[in-house]
Design a protein around this motif. Structure first.
Motif, short mmCIF file in Angstrom:
data_model
loop_
_atom_site.label_atom_id
_atom_site.label_comp_id
_atom_site.label_asym_id
_atom_site.label_seq_id
_atom_site.Cartn_x
_atom_site.Cartn_y
_atom_site.Cartn_z
N VAL A 82 -69.86 2.84 45.70
CA VAL A 82 -68.87 2.06 44.96
C VAL A 82 -67.93 1.34 45.92
O VAL A 82 -67.67 0.15 45.78
CB VAL A 82 -68.08 2.97 44.01
N GLY A 83 -67.43 2.07 46.91
CA GLY A 83 -66.56 1.45 47.90
C GLY A 83 -67.26 0.38 48.71
O GLY A 83 -66.65 -0.63 49.08
N ASP A 84 -68.54 0.58 49.00
CA ASP A 84 -69.30 -0.41 49.77
C ASP A 84 -69.47 -1.70 48.97
O ASP A 84 -69.38 -2.80 49.53
CB ASP A 84 -70.66 0.17 50.14
N LEU A 85 -69.70 -1.56 47.66
CA LEU A 85 -69.80 -2.75 46.81
C LEU A 85 -68.47 -3.49 46.77
O LEU A 85 -68.42 -4.72 46.90
CB LEU A 85 -70.21 -2.33 45.39
N GLY A 86 -67.38 -2.74 46.60
CA GLY A 86 -66.07 -3.36 46.59
C GLY A 86 -65.73 -4.01 47.91
O GLY A 86 -65.11 -5.09 47.95
N ASN A 87 -66.15 -3.38 49.01
CA ASN A 87 -65.91 -3.93 50.33
C ASN A 87 -66.63 -5.27 50.49
O ASN A 87 -66.07 -6.23 51.04
CB ASN A 87 -66.38 -2.93 51.39
N PHE A 88 -67.86 -5.34 50.01
CA PHE A 88 -68.63 -6.58 50.11
C PHE A 88 -67.99 -7.70 49.29
O PHE A 88 -67.80 -8.82 49.77
CB PHE A 88 -70.07 -6.35 49.66
N ILE A 89 -67.64 -7.39 48.04
CA ILE A 89 -67.03 -8.41 47.17
C ILE A 89 -65.70 -8.87 47.75
O ILE A 89 -65.41 -10.07 47.84
CB ILE A 89 -66.84 -7.86 45.75
N GLY A 90 -64.87 -7.90 48.15
CA GLY A 90 -63.57 -8.25 48.70
C GLY A 90 -63.66 -9.02 50.00
O GLY A 90 -62.89 -9.96 50.24
N GLY A 91 -64.62 -8.63 50.86
CA GLY A 91 -64.80 -9.34 52.12
C GLY A 91 -65.20 -10.79 51.91
O GLY A 91 -64.68 -11.70 52.56
N CYS A 92 -66.11 -11.02 50.97
CA CYS A 92 -66.53 -12.39 50.66
C CYS A 92 -65.37 -13.20 50.10
O CYS A 92 -65.18 -14.38 50.47
CB CYS A 92 -67.68 -12.38 49.66
N ALA A 93 -64.58 -12.59 49.22
CA ALA A 93 -63.43 -13.29 48.65
C ALA A 93 -62.41 -13.66 49.72
O ALA A 93 -61.70 -14.66 49.58
CB ALA A 93 -62.77 -12.43 47.58
N PHE A 94 -62.36 -12.87 50.78
CA PHE A 94 -61.42 -13.14 51.86
C PHE A 94 -61.90 -14.26 52.78
O PHE A 94 -61.15 -15.20 53.09
CB PHE A 94 -61.18 -11.87 52.67
N VAL A 95 -63.15 -14.22 53.22
CA VAL A 95 -63.60 -15.16 54.25
C VAL A 95 -64.03 -16.51 53.69
O VAL A 95 -63.97 -17.52 54.40
CB VAL A 95 -64.75 -14.56 55.10
N LEU A 96 -64.46 -16.58 52.44
CA LEU A 96 -65.02 -17.82 51.92
C LEU A 96 -64.01 -18.96 51.77
O LEU A 96 -64.33 -20.10 52.16
CB LEU A 96 -65.73 -17.57 50.58
N PRO A 97 -62.81 -18.74 51.22
CA PRO A 97 -61.90 -19.89 51.06
C PRO A 97 -61.58 -20.59 52.38
O PRO A 97 -61.64 -21.84 52.46
CB PRO A 97 -60.64 -19.25 50.45
N ALA A 98 -61.25 -19.84 53.41
CA ALA A 98 -60.94 -20.45 54.70
C ALA A 98 -62.14 -21.17 55.28
O ALA A 98 -62.02 -22.28 55.82
CB ALA A 98 -60.45 -19.38 55.68
N SER A 99 -63.32 -20.57 55.14
CA SER A 99 -64.53 -21.18 55.68
C SER A 99 -64.85 -22.49 54.98
O SER A 99 -65.17 -23.50 55.62
CB SER A 99 -65.71 -20.21 55.55
N ILE A 100 -64.74 -22.50 53.65
CA ILE A 100 -65.06 -23.71 52.88
C ILE A 100 -64.09 -24.83 53.21
O ILE A 100 -64.50 -25.98 53.44
CB ILE A 100 -65.04 -23.39 51.37
N LEU A 101 -62.80 -24.53 53.26
CA LEU A 101 -61.81 -25.55 53.59
C LEU A 101 -62.02 -26.10 54.99
O LEU A 101 -61.96 -27.32 55.23
CB LEU A 101 -60.40 -24.98 53.47
N TYR A 102 -62.31 -25.21 55.93
CA TYR A 102 -62.45 -25.64 57.31
C TYR A 102 -63.71 -26.48 57.54
O TYR A 102 -63.71 -27.38 58.38
CB TYR A 102 -62.44 -24.42 58.24
N GLN A 103 -64.76 -26.19 56.81
CA GLN A 103 -65.97 -26.99 56.95
C GLN A 103 -65.75 -28.42 56.47
O GLN A 103 -66.38 -29.36 56.96
CB GLN A 103 -67.14 -26.35 56.16
N LYS A 104 -64.82 -28.61 55.53
CA LYS A 104 -64.54 -29.96 55.03
C LYS A 104 -63.55 -30.71 55.91
O LYS A 104 -63.65 -31.92 56.06
CB LYS A 104 -63.99 -29.86 53.60
N HIS A 105 -62.61 -29.99 56.48
CA HIS A 105 -61.57 -30.61 57.30
C HIS A 105 -61.33 -29.72 58.52
O HIS A 105 -60.55 -28.78 58.45
CB HIS A 105 -60.27 -30.81 56.51
N ARG A 106 -61.97 -30.04 59.62
CA ARG A 106 -61.90 -29.19 60.82
C ARG A 106 -60.66 -29.51 61.64
O ARG A 106 -60.74 -30.07 62.73
CB ARG A 106 -63.17 -29.34 61.65
#
Length: 213
Positions: A82-106
């Motif tokens: 259960v914690g591993d699933l939450g860790n995966f979901i939470g980790g993705c929610a953390f890293v994706l916004p910054a990555s998406i924004l940065y790929q558009k405007h470096r």
């Protein structure tokens, strides 16, 4: 075709490298005095955020997957996955916004804005995932009900009396601290390591990018 293949191989290697480094860093955990003992600080998201800036959102998801799979293979699970699933979901929610924004405007400005947005979305996701998925499942599997999880919080902070107050006084401050530290370290070190990461990559902009300061 050879150039594309070479870069593809490099990306796969970096995904494995950052995912493995994150799994190692996750083994070094620091307890916090204001939350139950299953909430512990680590710096596993820092290498994945660096990789997310360098490689993009899809590799970032794969790095999160590698991190969690390696952790399970090496150390097993103490939370019935259960914690591993939450860790995966939470980790993705953390890293994706910054990555998406940065790929558009470096640019450095966009990178810093992305890190701030990532902390915000990471905390919001942690509230939703903990309150409606991981804590209820974990409590029923391991502690006989959510009230026993709440009582663990009450023993630390009498203001915690139910799930909403558990979120306010435990989930939110813990994730603000953890994600804020990972974002801050990323901001400090990415400029230095990006020079190595982008060797052989095509130039995408002049010296105004976060890699150039």
């Amino acid at each position: 075709m050879n150039q594309k293949k070479r870069l593809s191989v490099k990306t796969v290697v970096l995904i494995g490298m950052f995912g493995a480094l994150a799994a190692v860093l996750e083994t070094f955990q620091i307890p916090v005095p204001f939350a139950p003992p299953f909430y512990k600080l680590d710096f596993a998201e820092t290498p994945i955020m660096i990789g997310a800036f360098a490689l993009g959102p899809v590799p970032a998801i794969l790095m999160e997957l590698v991190k969690n799979l390696l952790k399970i293979l090496i150390n097993g699970t103490t939370t019935m996955y259960v914690g591993d699933l939450g860790n995966f979901i939470g980790g993705c929610a953390f890293v994706l916004p910054a990555s998406i924004l940065y790929q558009k405007h470096r640019t450095r400005k966009m990178a810093m804005a992305g890190l701030g947005l990532s902390v915000f979305t990471g905390v919001l996701t942690a509230i939703v995932v903990n309150c409606f998925l991981t804590l209820p499942l974990y409590a029923n599997l391991m502690f006989g009900g959510i009230e026993n999880i709440i009582s663990m919080g009450t023993a630390i902070n009498p203001a915690i009396t139910n799930l909403p107050t558990f979120a306010v006084f435990a989930i939110v401050p813990f994730n603000l601290l953890k994600l804020g530290m990972n974002a801050g370290i990323t901001a400090l070190v990415y400029k230095k390591v990006s020079v190595i990461l982008h060797v052989g990559a095509p130039v995408r902009e002049p010296r105004t990018s976060v890699e150039k300061g």
